[in-house]
Design a protein around this motif. Structure first.
Motif, PDB file in Angstrom:
ATOM      1  N   GLY A 103      43.402  67.217  64.888  1.00  0.00           N
ATOM      2  CA  GLY A 103      43.521  68.592  64.419  1.00  0.00           C
ATOM      3  C   GLY A 103      44.917  68.958  63.944  1.00  0.00           C
ATOM      4  N   SER A 104      45.862  68.056  64.090  1.00  0.00           N
ATOM      5  CA  SER A 104      47.250  68.325  63.682  1.00  0.00           C
ATOM      6  C   SER A 104      47.478  67.961  62.226  1.00  0.00           C
ATOM      7  CB  SER A 104      48.217  67.517  64.548  1.00  0.00           C
ATOM      8  OG  SER A 104      48.118  67.881  65.895  1.00  0.00           O
ATOM      9  N   ARG A 105      48.481  68.604  61.619  1.00  0.00           N
ATOM     10  CA  ARG A 105      48.881  68.273  60.247  1.00  0.00           C
ATOM     11  C   ARG A 105      49.568  66.923  60.230  1.00  0.00           C
ATOM     12  NH1 ARG A 105      47.472  70.406  56.252  1.00  0.00           N
ATOM     13  NH2 ARG A 105      49.318  69.915  55.066  1.00  0.00           N
ATOM     14  N   ILE A 106      49.286  66.158  59.194  1.00  0.00           N
ATOM     15  CA  ILE A 106      49.761  64.776  59.098  1.00  0.00           C
ATOM     16  C   ILE A 106      50.395  64.543  57.731  1.00  0.00           C
ATOM     17  CG2 ILE A 106      48.982  62.359  58.948  1.00  0.00           C
ATOM     18  CD1 ILE A 106      48.670  63.217  61.714  1.00  0.00           C
ATOM     19  N   LEU A 107      51.495  63.811  57.720  1.00  0.00           N
ATOM     20  CA  LEU A 107      52.045  63.249  56.487  1.00  0.00           C
ATOM     21  C   LEU A 107      51.775  61.757  56.555  1.00  0.00           C
ATOM     22  CD1 LEU A 107      53.739  63.258  53.859  1.00  0.00           C
ATOM     23  CD2 LEU A 107      55.737  62.924  55.313  1.00  0.00           C
ATOM     24  N   LEU A 108      51.097  61.237  55.559  1.00  0.00           N
ATOM     25  CA  LEU A 108      50.701  59.837  55.518  1.00  0.00           C
ATOM     26  C   LEU A 108      51.459  59.136  54.407  1.00  0.00           C
ATOM     27  CD1 LEU A 108      48.133  57.772  56.242  1.00  0.00           C
ATOM     28  CD2 LEU A 108      47.499  58.498  53.965  1.00  0.00           C
ATOM     29  N   LYS A 109      52.123  58.044  54.736  1.00  0.00           N
ATOM     30  CA  LYS A 109      52.774  57.208  53.731  1.00  0.00           C
ATOM     31  C   LYS A 109      52.096  55.846  53.804  1.00  0.00           C
ATOM     32  CE  LYS A 109      57.293  59.378  53.962  1.00  0.00           C
ATOM     33  NZ  LYS A 109      58.727  59.175  54.223  1.00  0.00           N
ATOM     34  N   ALA A 110      51.487  55.444  52.697  1.00  0.00           N
ATOM     35  CA  ALA A 110      50.741  54.186  52.674  1.00  0.00           C
ATOM     36  C   ALA A 110      51.249  53.304  51.548  1.00  0.00           C
ATOM     37  CB  ALA A 110      49.256  54.452  52.499  1.00  0.00           C
ATOM     38  N   ASN A 111      51.202  52.009  51.785  1.00  0.00           N
ATOM     39  CA  ASN A 111      51.569  51.030  50.781  1.00  0.00           C
ATOM     40  C   ASN A 111      50.461  51.009  49.733  1.00  0.00           C
ATOM     41  OD1 ASN A 111      52.196  48.799  49.271  1.00  0.00           O
ATOM     42  ND2 ASN A 111      52.471  47.440  51.009  1.00  0.00           N
ATOM     43  N   GLY A 112      50.803  51.351  48.496  1.00  0.00           N
ATOM     44  CA  GLY A 112      49.830  51.390  47.413  1.00  0.00           C
ATOM     45  C   GLY A 112      49.786  50.114  46.601  1.00  0.00           C
ATOM     46  N   GLY A 113      50.529  49.111  46.992  1.00  0.00           N
ATOM     47  CA  GLY A 113      50.572  47.853  46.256  1.00  0.00           C
ATOM     48  C   GLY A 113      51.578  47.917  45.123  1.00  0.00           C
ATOM     49  N   ARG A 114      52.040  46.752  44.709  1.00  0.00           N
ATOM     50  CA  ARG A 114      53.005  46.640  43.606  1.00  0.00           C
ATOM     51  C   ARG A 114      54.172  47.608  43.738  1.00  0.00           C
ATOM     52  NH1 ARG A 114      51.828  43.240  39.360  1.00  0.00           N
ATOM     53  NH2 ARG A 114      49.698  42.494  39.391  1.00  0.00           N
ATOM     54  N   ARG A 115      54.770  47.619  44.896  1.00  0.00           N
ATOM     55  CA  ARG A 115      55.948  48.449  45.198  1.00  0.00           C
ATOM     56  C   ARG A 115      55.704  49.950  45.070  1.00  0.00           C
ATOM     57  NH1 ARG A 115      59.990  45.594  41.455  1.00  0.00           N
ATOM     58  NH2 ARG A 115      58.936  43.623  41.500  1.00  0.00           N
ATOM     59  N   LYS A 116      54.475  50.378  45.235  1.00  0.00           N
ATOM     60  CA  LYS A 116      54.159  51.810  45.203  1.00  0.00           C
ATOM     61  C   LYS A 116      53.923  52.299  46.626  1.00  0.00           C
ATOM     62  CE  LYS A 116      51.441  51.409  41.039  1.00  0.00           C
ATOM     63  NZ  LYS A 116      50.111  51.576  40.499  1.00  0.00           N
ATOM     64  N   LEU A 135      52.565  57.316  59.797  1.00  0.00           N
ATOM     65  CA  LEU A 135      52.060  58.663  60.048  1.00  0.00           C
ATOM     66  C   LEU A 135      53.145  59.501  60.704  1.00  0.00           C
ATOM     67  CD1 LEU A 135      48.491  58.130  61.548  1.00  0.00           C
ATOM     68  CD2 LEU A 135      49.100  58.755  59.236  1.00  0.00           C
ATOM     69  N   THR A 136      53.288  60.726  60.210  1.00  0.00           N
ATOM     70  CA  THR A 136      54.174  61.700  60.835  1.00  0.00           C
ATOM     71  C   THR A 136      53.339  62.924  61.149  1.00  0.00           C
ATOM     72  OG1 THR A 136      56.027  60.889  59.522  1.00  0.00           O
ATOM     73  CG2 THR A 136      56.287  63.027  60.580  1.00  0.00           C
ATOM     74  N   VAL A 137      53.353  63.347  62.408  1.00  0.00           N
ATOM     75  CA  VAL A 137      52.580  64.500  62.871  1.00  0.00           C
ATOM     76  C   VAL A 137      53.500  65.709  62.904  1.00  0.00           C
ATOM     77  CG1 VAL A 137      51.224  65.456  64.768  1.00  0.00           C
ATOM     78  CG2 VAL A 137      51.129  63.004  64.276  1.00  0.00           C
ATOM     79  N   TYR A 138      53.027  66.814  62.345  1.00  0.00           N
ATOM     80  CA  TYR A 138      53.790  68.070  62.368  1.00  0.00           C
ATOM     81  C   TYR A 138      53.229  68.955  63.475  1.00  0.00           C
ATOM     82  CZ  TYR A 138      55.686  66.691  57.884  1.00  0.00           C
ATOM     83  OH  TYR A 138      56.317  66.011  56.877  1.00  0.00           O
ATOM     84  N   GLN A 139      54.074  69.309  64.431  1.00  0.00           N
ATOM     85  CA  GLN A 139      53.688  70.195  65.514  1.00  0.00           C
ATOM     86  C   GLN A 139      53.846  71.643  65.077  1.00  0.00           C
ATOM     87  OE1 GLN A 139      52.098  68.433  67.415  1.00  0.00           O
ATOM     88  NE2 GLN A 139      53.263  67.747  69.167  1.00  0.00           N
ATOM     89  N   ASP A 140      53.312  72.564  65.869  1.00  0.00           N
ATOM     90  CA  ASP A 140      53.387  73.993  65.562  1.00  0.00           C
ATOM     91  C   ASP A 140      54.823  74.501  65.517  1.00  0.00           C
ATOM     92  OD1 ASP A 140      50.650  74.207  65.378  1.00  0.00           O
ATOM     93  OD2 ASP A 140      50.416  74.703  67.501  1.00  0.00           O
ATOM     94  N   ASN A 141      55.689  73.927  66.316  1.00  0.00           N
ATOM     95  CA  ASN A 141      57.072  74.377  66.366  1.00  0.00           C
ATOM     96  C   ASN A 141      57.965  73.627  65.377  1.00  0.00           C
ATOM     97  OD1 ASN A 141      57.092  71.902  67.591  1.00  0.00           O
ATOM     98  ND2 ASN A 141      58.033  72.598  69.490  1.00  0.00           N
TER      99      ASN A 141
END
Length: 92
Positions: free
Chosen positions: A18-31, A75-81
């Motif tokens: 239920g928390s907000r997430i920032l997702l960084k994923a390897n997209g291939g070919r240096r992306k 993954l980075t989770v953003y808390q309410d504070n």
């Protein structure tokens, strides 16, 4: 390391459903793909993130816990504070 590491990662994600997430994923070919959304559900082998609709063509994405273990996904989770928690696996 293998099975216990994946269980530990799942447990840490279970706390943030239920928390907000920032997702960084390897997209291939240096992306690197960055997406934002909400951690919707965790299953025994995968977790699902519901993406912000205005920014992305897909509604949901799923990744395995092994993706976090191998650092293919960050993954980075953003808390309410406004606190940010990075989900990683650290060997004990």
């Amino acid at each position: 390391m293998g099975r216990n590491a994946l269980v530990d990662i799942k447990r840490s994600l279970d706390e943030h459903i239920g928390s907000r997430i920032l997702l960084k994923a390897n997209g291939g070919r240096r992306k690197t793909v960055e997406r934002t959304g909400v951690l919707e559900e965790t299953y025994p082998s995968v977790f699902i993130i519901k993406l912000d609709e205005e920014q992305h063509a897909f509604k949901r994405v799923s990744y395995s816990y092994a993706d976090i273990l191998t650092e293919t996904v960050e993954l980075t989770v953003y808390q309410d504070n406004q606190e940010q928690i990075r989900i990683t696996y650290v060997k004990q």
